[in-house]
Design a protein around this motif. Structure first.
Motif, PDB file in Angstrom:
ATOM      1  N   GLN A  88      -9.412 -25.734   0.996  1.00 38.27           N
ATOM      2  CA  GLN A  88      -8.192 -25.994   0.365  1.00 38.27           C
ATOM      3  C   GLN A  88      -7.299 -27.013   0.533  1.00 38.27           C
ATOM      4  N   GLU A  89      -7.511 -27.615   1.607  1.00 40.35           N
ATOM      5  CA  GLU A  89      -6.887 -29.057   1.801  1.00 40.35           C
ATOM      6  C   GLU A  89      -7.332 -30.008   0.601  1.00 40.35           C
ATOM      7  N   MET A  90      -8.733 -29.867   0.215  1.00 41.87           N
ATOM      8  CA  MET A  90      -9.444 -30.729  -0.648  1.00 41.87           C
ATOM      9  C   MET A  90      -8.618 -30.368  -2.169  1.00 41.87           C
ATOM     10  N   ARG A  91      -8.339 -29.069  -2.210  1.00 38.70           N
ATOM     11  CA  ARG A  91      -7.755 -28.773  -3.441  1.00 38.70           C
ATOM     12  C   ARG A  91      -6.431 -29.212  -3.721  1.00 38.70           C
ATOM     13  N   MET A  92      -5.690 -29.473  -2.494  1.00 40.84           N
ATOM     14  CA  MET A  92      -4.494 -29.855  -2.484  1.00 40.84           C
ATOM     15  C   MET A  92      -4.278 -31.293  -2.694  1.00 40.84           C
ATOM     16  N   LEU A  93      -5.153 -32.323  -2.527  1.00 41.75           N
ATOM     17  CA  LEU A  93      -5.256 -33.506  -2.582  1.00 41.75           C
ATOM     18  C   LEU A  93      -5.698 -33.730  -4.281  1.00 41.75           C
ATOM     19  N   ALA A  94      -6.517 -32.957  -4.819  1.00 45.45           N
ATOM     20  CA  ALA A  94      -6.807 -33.010  -6.060  1.00 45.45           C
ATOM     21  C   ALA A  94      -5.700 -32.722  -6.921  1.00 45.45           C
ATOM     22  N   ALA A  95      -5.023 -31.644  -6.544  1.00 43.35           N
ATOM     23  CA  ALA A  95      -3.718 -31.394  -7.614  1.00 43.35           C
ATOM     24  C   ALA A  95      -2.541 -32.587  -7.147  1.00 43.35           C
ATOM     25  N   GLN A  96      -2.723 -33.145  -6.199  1.00 38.18           N
ATOM     26  CA  GLN A  96      -1.800 -34.165  -5.876  1.00 38.18           C
ATOM     27  C   GLN A  96      -2.042 -35.421  -6.929  1.00 38.18           C
ATOM     28  N   GLY A  97      -3.364 -35.555  -7.340  1.00 39.18           N
ATOM     29  CA  GLY A  97      -3.425 -36.743  -8.236  1.00 39.18           C
ATOM     30  C   GLY A  97      -4.615 -37.641  -7.370  1.00 39.18           C
ATOM     31  N   TYR A  98      -5.143 -37.276  -6.249  1.00 42.42           N
ATOM     32  CA  TYR A  98      -6.091 -38.217  -5.753  1.00 42.42           C
ATOM     33  C   TYR A  98      -7.555 -37.880  -6.276  1.00 42.42           C
ATOM     34  N   ASP A  99      -8.316 -38.823  -6.460  1.00 48.27           N
ATOM     35  CA  ASP A  99      -9.693 -39.172  -6.708  1.00 48.27           C
ATOM     36  C   ASP A  99     -10.562 -40.054  -5.720  1.00 48.27           C
ATOM     37  N   PHE A 100     -11.764 -39.540  -5.679  1.00 49.80           N
ATOM     38  CA  PHE A 100     -12.548 -40.251  -4.629  1.00 49.80           C
ATOM     39  C   PHE A 100     -14.031 -40.562  -5.234  1.00 49.80           C
ATOM     40  N   GLU A 101     -14.628 -41.774  -4.950  1.00 51.28           N
ATOM     41  CA  GLU A 101     -15.901 -41.925  -5.412  1.00 51.28           C
ATOM     42  C   GLU A 101     -16.908 -41.937  -4.246  1.00 51.28           C
ATOM     43  N   SER A 102     -16.262 -42.025  -3.091  1.00 53.05           N
ATOM     44  CA  SER A 102     -17.084 -41.835  -1.786  1.00 53.05           C
ATOM     45  C   SER A 102     -16.687 -41.003  -0.982  1.00 53.05           C
ATOM     46  N   VAL A 103     -17.304 -40.101  -0.382  1.00 58.51           N
ATOM     47  CA  VAL A 103     -17.124 -39.295   0.819  1.00 58.51           C
ATOM     48  C   VAL A 103     -17.844 -39.331   2.002  1.00 58.51           C
ATOM     49  N   TYR A 104     -17.149 -39.148   3.131  1.00 63.50           N
ATOM     50  CA  TYR A 104     -17.898 -39.504   4.289  1.00 63.50           C
ATOM     51  C   TYR A 104     -17.588 -38.126   5.120  1.00 63.50           C
ATOM     52  N   VAL A 105     -18.254 -37.460   5.617  1.00 64.37           N
ATOM     53  CA  VAL A 105     -18.347 -36.308   6.529  1.00 64.37           C
ATOM     54  C   VAL A 105     -18.534 -36.659   7.877  1.00 64.37           C
ATOM     55  N   GLY A 106     -17.810 -36.520   8.761  1.00 61.08           N
ATOM     56  CA  GLY A 106     -17.983 -36.835  10.128  1.00 61.08           C
ATOM     57  C   GLY A 106     -17.378 -35.905  11.169  1.00 61.08           C
ATOM     58  N   GLY A 107     -17.466 -35.873  12.530  1.00 63.28           N
ATOM     59  CA  GLY A 107     -17.135 -34.949  13.408  1.00 63.28           C
ATOM     60  C   GLY A 107     -17.052 -35.540  14.615  1.00 63.28           C
ATOM     61  N   GLY A 108     -17.470 -34.657  15.688  1.00 66.33           N
ATOM     62  CA  GLY A 108     -17.867 -33.418  15.544  1.00 66.33           C
ATOM     63  C   GLY A 108     -19.608 -33.516  15.025  1.00 66.33           C
ATOM     64  N   THR A 109     -19.899 -32.356  14.614  1.00 67.68           N
ATOM     65  CA  THR A 109     -21.321 -32.320  13.949  1.00 67.68           C
ATOM     66  C   THR A 109     -21.263 -31.620  12.518  1.00 67.68           C
ATOM     67  N   PRO A 110     -21.049 -32.469  11.327  1.00 69.91           N
ATOM     68  CA  PRO A 110     -20.944 -31.723  10.141  1.00 69.91           C
ATOM     69  C   PRO A 110     -21.762 -30.765   9.967  1.00 69.91           C
ATOM     70  N   THR A 111     -23.139 -30.961  10.251  1.00 67.00           N
ATOM     71  CA  THR A 111     -24.165 -29.924  10.039  1.00 67.00           C
ATOM     72  C   THR A 111     -24.278 -28.898  10.720  1.00 67.00           C
ATOM     73  N   VAL A 112     -23.450 -28.425  11.666  1.00 62.24           N
ATOM     74  CA  VAL A 112     -23.254 -27.356  12.513  1.00 62.24           C
ATOM     75  C   VAL A 112     -23.324 -26.127  11.883  1.00 62.24           C
ATOM     76  N   ASP A 113     -22.849 -26.046  10.755  1.00 60.02           N
ATOM     77  CA  ASP A 113     -22.947 -24.986   9.755  1.00 60.02           C
ATOM     78  C   ASP A 113     -23.423 -25.337   8.301  1.00 60.02           C
ATOM     79  N   ILE A 114     -24.666 -25.529   8.130  1.00 67.22           N
ATOM     80  CA  ILE A 114     -25.322 -26.175   6.953  1.00 67.22           C
ATOM     81  C   ILE A 114     -24.803 -25.570   5.529  1.00 67.22           C
ATOM     82  N   ASP A 115     -24.724 -24.205   5.459  1.00 64.14           N
ATOM     83  CA  ASP A 115     -24.221 -23.510   4.163  1.00 64.14           C
ATOM     84  C   ASP A 115     -22.792 -23.969   3.908  1.00 64.14           C
TER      85      ASP A 115
END
Length: 454
Positions: A88-115
């Motif tokens: 939902q926070e990601m959708r809020m950024l899109a509605a604000q006009g942000y766009d991204f070419e690169s995404v980095y997922v960090g943590g914690g352990t991002p793959t802790v829930d793979i689905d």
């Protein structure tokens, strides 16, 4: 007592390291201070400016004693609710006009829930013009069930190994959950073909780490099949010092310099190096048979795009003159996002001189400082903008190239910049502590107690 010439040469770098550590610590304590965000939201994006998106997943199966990131023991229901809020926070950024070419997922352990992770990455690709996705993971997730789902979704996977030494892994409480050094070594080789770049995150200067252990780790990195490795120094914050010393022992920064030069020489020195330096502590494999795209080391505070927007509880955003910090409180984070409110806790106001220092550090971290770019950004030369910093580095023989166009680093300069960067990261840890201090008691217990539910 008179010192020999060899002892004199040894003392000078040690004194320089201690001086830098003290000065940078004082600077970050002063400038990295949280203030309220009166407007309650991030500024709008600047048209045409590239941004990267940092996505924070604060759940781990084990809480490492040296880690100061926002992280909590994994519980399935809590994590699934969190991922929904994250999207939902990601959708809020899109509605604000942000766009991204690169995404980095960090943590914690991002793959802790793979689905849930895969659903989040798929949404990012639907919302934004994403060209590459980078993610962190742990060695126990380098298995076909996970790798098949990550293949094609993630271009660069970074696996947190820290060391192949079984004694250190046991000391860090990682051996039982993530496997022995030999098992991890084999999994890396099996996982590498799934990704354009498989990075192995290592740490040097553990209190009980010896030169033999470090050399053995470097040799295993050369043989394991990874495309890239990151050897970062162990650093601490006020909150992690006591726990870390109880588990690992006291830090020895005099050993840090020697260890850095050892790994730097083994990996990228000599006549036939295994790797080339990509940043101060990131090394890309030299292999003519590998035609893969090699990525910059990316994390939430040093990215190929200097401006980074962070989402998730405990994430940090860098825009313009400010660092914005999201709330560390998981319950509050979910409530604010579900209400359509940006979940900001506070921000820092970076003075112009500190922005200059950040630019100076970030480019030296990348091994080349562009003097023309600095002057374009700030309207003054680096010599006029940062006279003390330039004088110190020159006096310590830090620059291999120092002309009208650029600065590059000597081995001594690389280590001095390691010290600068290490202390900057420690300063960010202290910024997190200011945010963490506002957590309710039960969440603080999960972080610093025994990691179990009450």
């Amino acid at each position: 007592m008179l010192l020999t010439p060899e002892q004199t040469q040894e003392v000078s770098p040690m004194l320089s390291e201690r001086m830098l550590t003290t000065v940078v610590r004082a600077m970050t304590d002063k400038t990295l201070t949280l203030h309220p965000v009166p407007e309650g939201a991030l500024p709008d994006p600047v048209e045409g400016r590239p941004y990267t998106l940092y996505v924070h997943v604060p759940f781990c199966e084990r809480l490492c004693p040296y880690c100061s990131f926002n992280r909590f023991p994994y519980r399935e229901r809590r994590a699934r609710d969190y991922f929904k809020a994250l999207r939902q926070e990601m959708r809020m950024l899109a509605a604000q006009g942000y766009d991204f070419e690169s995404v980095y997922v960090g943590g914690g352990t991002p793959t802790v829930d793979i689905d849930e992770l895969c659903e989040t990455i798929d949404l990012a690709r639907d919302l934004f013009h994403v060209k590459e996705v980078n993610s962190e993971t742990n060695p126990n997730h380098l298995i076909p069930e996970y790798l098949d789902k990550l293949h094609g979704r993630i271009q660069r996977l970074s696996v947190g190994v820290q060391s192949f030494d079984d004694g250190l892994l046991r000391q860090m409480d990682r051996y039982q959950k993530y496997g022995s050094g030999e098992e991890i070594f084999e999994r890396i080789g099996e996982a590498a073909p799934y990704f354009e770049s498989l990075n192995v995150d290592m740490i040097f200067n553990f209190p009980t780490q010896t030169e033999d252990i470090l050399i053995s780790d470097c040799e295993k990195i050369a043989l394991c099949g990874c495309h890239q490795t990151t050897f970062s120094p162990l650093y601490q914050s006020h909150a992690t010092t006591r726990k870390m010393e109880q588990v690992l022992g006291k830090m020895d920064y005099d050993k840090e310099r020697r260890f850095y030069h050892i790994l730097d020489e083994i990996l990228a020195g000599g006549d036939a190096p295994f790797f080339e330096r990509r940043t101060l502590w990131t090394f890309n494999r030299l292999d003519e048979n590998l035609k893969r795209k090699q990525h910059l080391e990316v994390d939430e505070y040093a990215v190929s795009y200097e401006e980074c927007v962070g989402i998730g509880s405990g994430s940090i955003t860098h825009l313009g003159d400010n660092l914005f910090v999201n709330t560390f409180n998981l319950e509050e984070y979910g409530e604010l996002v579900r209400a359509g409110v940006t979940p900001l806790l506070g921000k820092t106001d970076l003075p112009r001189r500190d922005l200059m220092r950040y630019k100076f550090l970030l480019q030296l971290y990348s091994l080349r400082f562009d003097k023309h770019e600095f002057e374009h950004d700030f309207g003054v030369s680096v010599e006029r903008g940062l006279p003390v910093e330039m004088a110190f580095m020159r006096a310590n023989g830090a620059f291999a190239t120092d002309n009208d166009d650029e600065l590059t680093l000597t081995p001594a300069g690389r280590y001095l910049t390691v010290v600068l960067y290490r202390q900057y990261l420690a300063g960010l840890n202290n910024l997190r502590e200011q945010a963490r201090a506002k957590l309710p008691g039960e969440e603080r217990d999960l972080l610093f107690g025994d990691g179990t539910e009450k």
